[in-house]
Design a protein around this motif. Structure first.
Motif, PDB file in Angstrom:
ATOM      1  N   VAL A  77      89.999  77.029 102.786  1.00  0.00           N
ATOM      2  CA  VAL A  77      89.813  75.595 103.026  1.00  0.00           C
ATOM      3  C   VAL A  77      90.724  74.796 102.100  1.00  0.00           C
ATOM      4  CG1 VAL A  77      88.154  73.694 102.988  1.00  0.00           C
ATOM      5  CG2 VAL A  77      87.425  75.981 103.717  1.00  0.00           C
ATOM      6  N   ASP A  78      91.411  73.821 102.696  1.00  0.00           N
ATOM      7  CA  ASP A  78      92.299  72.962 101.908  1.00  0.00           C
ATOM      8  C   ASP A  78      91.442  71.940 101.153  1.00  0.00           C
ATOM      9  OD1 ASP A  78      94.249  71.408 100.818  1.00  0.00           O
ATOM     10  OD2 ASP A  78      95.216  70.852 102.710  1.00  0.00           O
ATOM     11  N   GLU A  79      91.304  72.145  99.850  1.00  0.00           N
ATOM     12  CA  GLU A  79      90.463  71.277  99.028  1.00  0.00           C
ATOM     13  C   GLU A  79      91.290  70.336  98.159  1.00  0.00           C
ATOM     14  OE1 GLU A  79      88.138  74.010  96.797  1.00  0.00           O
ATOM     15  OE2 GLU A  79      86.784  74.466  98.456  1.00  0.00           O
ATOM     16  N   ALA A  80      92.551  70.148  98.516  1.00  0.00           N
ATOM     17  CA  ALA A  80      93.434  69.368  97.640  1.00  0.00           C
ATOM     18  C   ALA A  80      92.937  67.933  97.463  1.00  0.00           C
ATOM     19  CB  ALA A  80      94.847  69.368  98.205  1.00  0.00           C
ATOM     20  N   ARG A  81      92.576  67.264  98.567  1.00  0.00           N
ATOM     21  CA  ARG A  81      92.133  65.867  98.454  1.00  0.00           C
ATOM     22  C   ARG A  81      90.809  65.768  97.696  1.00  0.00           C
ATOM     23  NH1 ARG A  81      95.222  62.501 101.338  1.00  0.00           N
ATOM     24  NH2 ARG A  81      96.584  63.438 102.926  1.00  0.00           N
ATOM     25  N   GLU A  82      89.913  66.722  97.966  1.00  0.00           N
ATOM     26  CA  GLU A  82      88.649  66.742  97.252  1.00  0.00           C
ATOM     27  C   GLU A  82      88.883  66.997  95.762  1.00  0.00           C
ATOM     28  OE1 GLU A  82      84.616  69.481  96.884  1.00  0.00           O
ATOM     29  OE2 GLU A  82      86.039  69.827  98.521  1.00  0.00           O
ATOM     30  N   LEU A  83      89.833  67.873  95.456  1.00  0.00           N
ATOM     31  CA  LEU A  83      90.123  68.200  94.059  1.00  0.00           C
ATOM     32  C   LEU A  83      90.670  66.989  93.319  1.00  0.00           C
ATOM     33  CD1 LEU A  83      90.191  70.342  91.874  1.00  0.00           C
ATOM     34  CD2 LEU A  83      92.440  71.051  92.707  1.00  0.00           C
ATOM     35  N   VAL A  84      91.491  66.189  93.993  1.00  0.00           N
ATOM     36  CA  VAL A  84      92.000  64.969  93.358  1.00  0.00           C
ATOM     37  C   VAL A  84      90.835  64.070  92.947  1.00  0.00           C
ATOM     38  CG1 VAL A  84      93.278  62.830  93.752  1.00  0.00           C
ATOM     39  CG2 VAL A  84      94.245  64.998  94.495  1.00  0.00           C
ATOM     40  N   GLY A  85      89.869  63.919  93.852  1.00  0.00           N
ATOM     41  CA  GLY A  85      88.704  63.096  93.538  1.00  0.00           C
ATOM     42  C   GLY A  85      87.905  63.639  92.364  1.00  0.00           C
ATOM     43  N   ARG A  86      87.759  64.959  92.299  1.00  0.00           N
ATOM     44  CA  ARG A  86      87.013  65.565  91.194  1.00  0.00           C
ATOM     45  C   ARG A  86      87.750  65.379  89.870  1.00  0.00           C
ATOM     46  NH1 ARG A  86      86.728  71.181  93.796  1.00  0.00           N
ATOM     47  NH2 ARG A  86      86.094  71.942  91.743  1.00  0.00           N
ATOM     48  N   ILE A  87      89.082  65.539  89.903  1.00  0.00           N
ATOM     49  CA  ILE A  87      89.864  65.364  88.674  1.00  0.00           C
ATOM     50  C   ILE A  87      89.728  63.930  88.163  1.00  0.00           C
ATOM     51  CG2 ILE A  87      92.192  65.329  87.719  1.00  0.00           C
ATOM     52  CD1 ILE A  87      92.873  67.630  89.658  1.00  0.00           C
ATOM     53  N   VAL A  88      89.793  62.963  89.092  1.00  0.00           N
ATOM     54  CA  VAL A  88      89.646  61.559  88.697  1.00  0.00           C
ATOM     55  C   VAL A  88      88.264  61.314  88.104  1.00  0.00           C
ATOM     56  CG1 VAL A  88      89.570  59.187  89.554  1.00  0.00           C
ATOM     57  CG2 VAL A  88      91.350  60.739  90.362  1.00  0.00           C
ATOM     58  N   SER A  89      87.238  61.918  88.716  1.00  0.00           N
ATOM     59  CA  SER A  89      85.878  61.748  88.170  1.00  0.00           C
ATOM     60  C   SER A  89      85.761  62.384  86.791  1.00  0.00           C
ATOM     61  CB  SER A  89      84.848  62.352  89.129  1.00  0.00           C
ATOM     62  OG  SER A  89      84.930  63.763  89.169  1.00  0.00           O
ATOM     63  N   TRP A  90      86.429  63.515  86.578  1.00  0.00           N
ATOM     64  CA  TRP A  90      86.422  64.140  85.248  1.00  0.00           C
ATOM     65  C   TRP A  90      87.080  63.219  84.223  1.00  0.00           C
ATOM     66  CZ3 TRP A  90      88.767  69.324  87.390  1.00  0.00           C
ATOM     67  CH2 TRP A  90      87.778  70.019  88.091  1.00  0.00           C
ATOM     68  N   SER A  91      88.160  62.576  84.637  1.00  0.00           N
ATOM     69  CA  SER A  91      88.859  61.681  83.705  1.00  0.00           C
ATOM     70  C   SER A  91      87.985  60.479  83.352  1.00  0.00           C
ATOM     71  CB  SER A  91      90.193  61.221  84.300  1.00  0.00           C
ATOM     72  OG  SER A  91      89.986  60.370  85.411  1.00  0.00           O
ATOM     73  N   GLU A  92      87.212  59.994  84.315  1.00  0.00           N
ATOM     74  CA  GLU A  92      86.320  58.859  84.049  1.00  0.00           C
ATOM     75  C   GLU A  92      85.201  59.273  83.094  1.00  0.00           C
ATOM     76  OE1 GLU A  92      85.200  57.879  87.994  1.00  0.00           O
ATOM     77  OE2 GLU A  92      86.943  56.585  88.361  1.00  0.00           O
ATOM     78  N   VAL A  93      84.652  60.483  83.313  1.00  0.00           N
ATOM     79  CA  VAL A  93      83.608  60.986  82.416  1.00  0.00           C
ATOM     80  C   VAL A  93      84.160  61.151  80.999  1.00  0.00           C
ATOM     81  CG1 VAL A  93      82.148  62.983  81.887  1.00  0.00           C
ATOM     82  CG2 VAL A  93      82.279  62.119  84.227  1.00  0.00           C
ATOM     83  N   SER A  94      85.363  61.693  80.887  1.00  0.00           N
ATOM     84  CA  SER A  94      85.941  61.927  79.554  1.00  0.00           C
ATOM     85  C   SER A  94      86.196  60.612  78.821  1.00  0.00           C
ATOM     86  CB  SER A  94      87.241  62.726  79.673  1.00  0.00           C
ATOM     87  OG  SER A  94      88.271  61.947  80.255  1.00  0.00           O
ATOM     88  N   ARG A  95      86.521  59.553  79.553  1.00  0.00           N
ATOM     89  CA  ARG A  95      86.763  58.266  78.898  1.00  0.00           C
ATOM     90  C   ARG A  95      85.450  57.636  78.422  1.00  0.00           C
ATOM     91  NH1 ARG A  95      91.784  55.762  79.676  1.00  0.00           N
ATOM     92  NH2 ARG A  95      90.852  53.667  79.620  1.00  0.00           N
ATOM     93  N   ARG A  96      84.363  57.875  79.177  1.00  0.00           N
ATOM     94  CA  ARG A  96      83.072  57.299  78.803  1.00  0.00           C
ATOM     95  C   ARG A  96      82.341  58.131  77.757  1.00  0.00           C
ATOM     96  NH1 ARG A  96      82.415  56.863  84.482  1.00  0.00           N
ATOM     97  NH2 ARG A  96      80.930  58.600  84.330  1.00  0.00           N
ATOM     98  N   GLN A  97      82.348  59.470  77.942  1.00  0.00           N
ATOM     99  CA  GLN A  97      81.529  60.335  77.107  1.00  0.00           C
ATOM    100  C   GLN A  97      82.336  61.260  76.192  1.00  0.00           C
ATOM    101  OE1 GLN A  97      78.751  62.476  79.614  1.00  0.00           O
ATOM    102  NE2 GLN A  97      78.574  60.757  81.035  1.00  0.00           N
ATOM    103  N   GLY A  98      83.640  61.250  76.332  1.00  0.00           N
ATOM    104  CA  GLY A  98      84.463  62.191  75.587  1.00  0.00           C
ATOM    105  C   GLY A  98      84.595  63.501  76.350  1.00  0.00           C
ATOM    106  N   LEU A  99      85.468  64.372  75.869  1.00  0.00           N
ATOM    107  CA  LEU A  99      85.722  65.630  76.565  1.00  0.00           C
ATOM    108  C   LEU A  99      84.483  66.509  76.636  1.00  0.00           C
ATOM    109  CD1 LEU A  99      89.270  66.518  75.153  1.00  0.00           C
ATOM    110  CD2 LEU A  99      88.691  65.578  77.402  1.00  0.00           C
ATOM    111  N   LEU A 100      83.614  66.424  75.644  1.00  0.00           N
ATOM    112  CA  LEU A 100      82.401  67.245  75.657  1.00  0.00           C
ATOM    113  C   LEU A 100      81.472  66.868  76.810  1.00  0.00           C
ATOM    114  CD1 LEU A 100      81.526  67.536  71.858  1.00  0.00           C
ATOM    115  CD2 LEU A 100      82.460  69.297  73.370  1.00  0.00           C
ATOM    116  N   GLY A 101      81.644  65.684  77.375  1.00  0.00           N
ATOM    117  CA  GLY A 101      80.834  65.282  78.515  1.00  0.00           C
ATOM    118  C   GLY A 101      81.100  66.112  79.756  1.00  0.00           C
ATOM    119  N   LEU A 102      82.222  66.851  79.761  1.00  0.00           N
ATOM    120  CA  LEU A 102      82.571  67.696  80.914  1.00  0.00           C
ATOM    121  C   LEU A 102      81.970  69.092  80.814  1.00  0.00           C
ATOM    122  CD1 LEU A 102      86.373  66.782  81.090  1.00  0.00           C
ATOM    123  CD2 LEU A 102      84.559  65.918  82.571  1.00  0.00           C
TER     124      LEU A 102
END
Length: 246
Positions: free
Chosen positions: A71-96
């Protein structure tokens, strides 16, 4: 299910059968056990000599991808990466850290773990790119198994035809056997060329294309994780990763 590839495979067999009938021959003429053994078993033997067991196993694992590609998950993966970046900005890297175990792909888990561990961006890129290259190399070697089969099978077909003609030459005193013997001899050529050009080479090309696509997705993941480690803005990361999408 990839209906295009499945339809192409079915059409390949239909073309051979219909072409045989239109040429005035019968379907039975396409079956010859001796030719089958020489071409198919001979090609398999050549592959066994050339290829390691690990590569053969990987080739068998990848073969279903022709009709059931990952399954081509490229577009879904982009969304997950962006969500990870938002979490890291709010909670720091340990939030992941809590999301690592939820990931099913070992490569994604490894990348997130490196990110949570505070690995330097350059070091993270270096570690993950080695794995990207290793996986791509393994997949391409597996795809080449079918490419090599496409190179060997026509030669095996010629060997089968020559062996058939040798048998015909031994029966020159019996004209009733000549026509059938010559026809049977050339069945091996049909098997060899057909196996190569209608199955093996197209399968190899298809698997190489899928492998390149999966490598590109992993490279996109690496770029995204490195960008998070560098503290880039989520919108900037999303914009960068969109360039990897078709």
């Amino acid at each position: 299910m990839n209906l295009v590839s499945l339809g192409g495979t079915i059409l390949a067999f239909v073309v051979i059968i219909v072409g045989t009938i239109l040429k005035g021959s019968s379907i039975d003429a396409l079956w010859n056990p001796a030719a089958f053994v020489i071409v198919f078993v001979g090609t398999a033997a050549a592959l066994l000599v050339q290829t390691s067991s690990e590569t053969l196993k990987r080739a068998m694992v990848m073969l279903p991808w022709v009709y059931r590609p990952p399954v081509d998950e490229a577009r879904e993966l982009v969304g997950r990466i962006v969500s990870w970046s938002e979490v890291s900005r709010r909670q720091g890297l340990l939030g992941l850290e809590g999301g690592i175990e939820r990931e099913t792909d070992p490569f994604v888990r490894k990348g997130l773990q490196l990110l949570v561990d505070g690995t330097e961006p350059d070091a993270m890129r270096s570690v993950l790119e080695v794995e990207v290259l290793t996986r791509e190399h393994s997949d391409l070697d597996a795809a080449k198994v079918f490419e090599n089969a496409g190179a060997y099978s026509p030669t095996m077909g010629i060997i089968g035809a020559v062996m058939g003609l040798m048998a015909v030459m031994q029966n020159l005193a019996d004209p009733s056997k000549l026509g059938h013997g010559i026809a049977a001899a050339f069945v091996a050529t049909i098997y060899g060329i057909g196996l190569a050009n209608l199955l093996m080479l197209p399968i190899a090309s298809r698997l190489k294309s899928i492998s390149r696509g999966r490598s590109q997705m992993r490279e996109m993941l690496v770029e995204g994780l490195v960008s998070i480690a560098q503290g880039d803005n989520p919108r900037h990361i999303e914009s960068k990763l969109q360039g990897y999408l078709p």
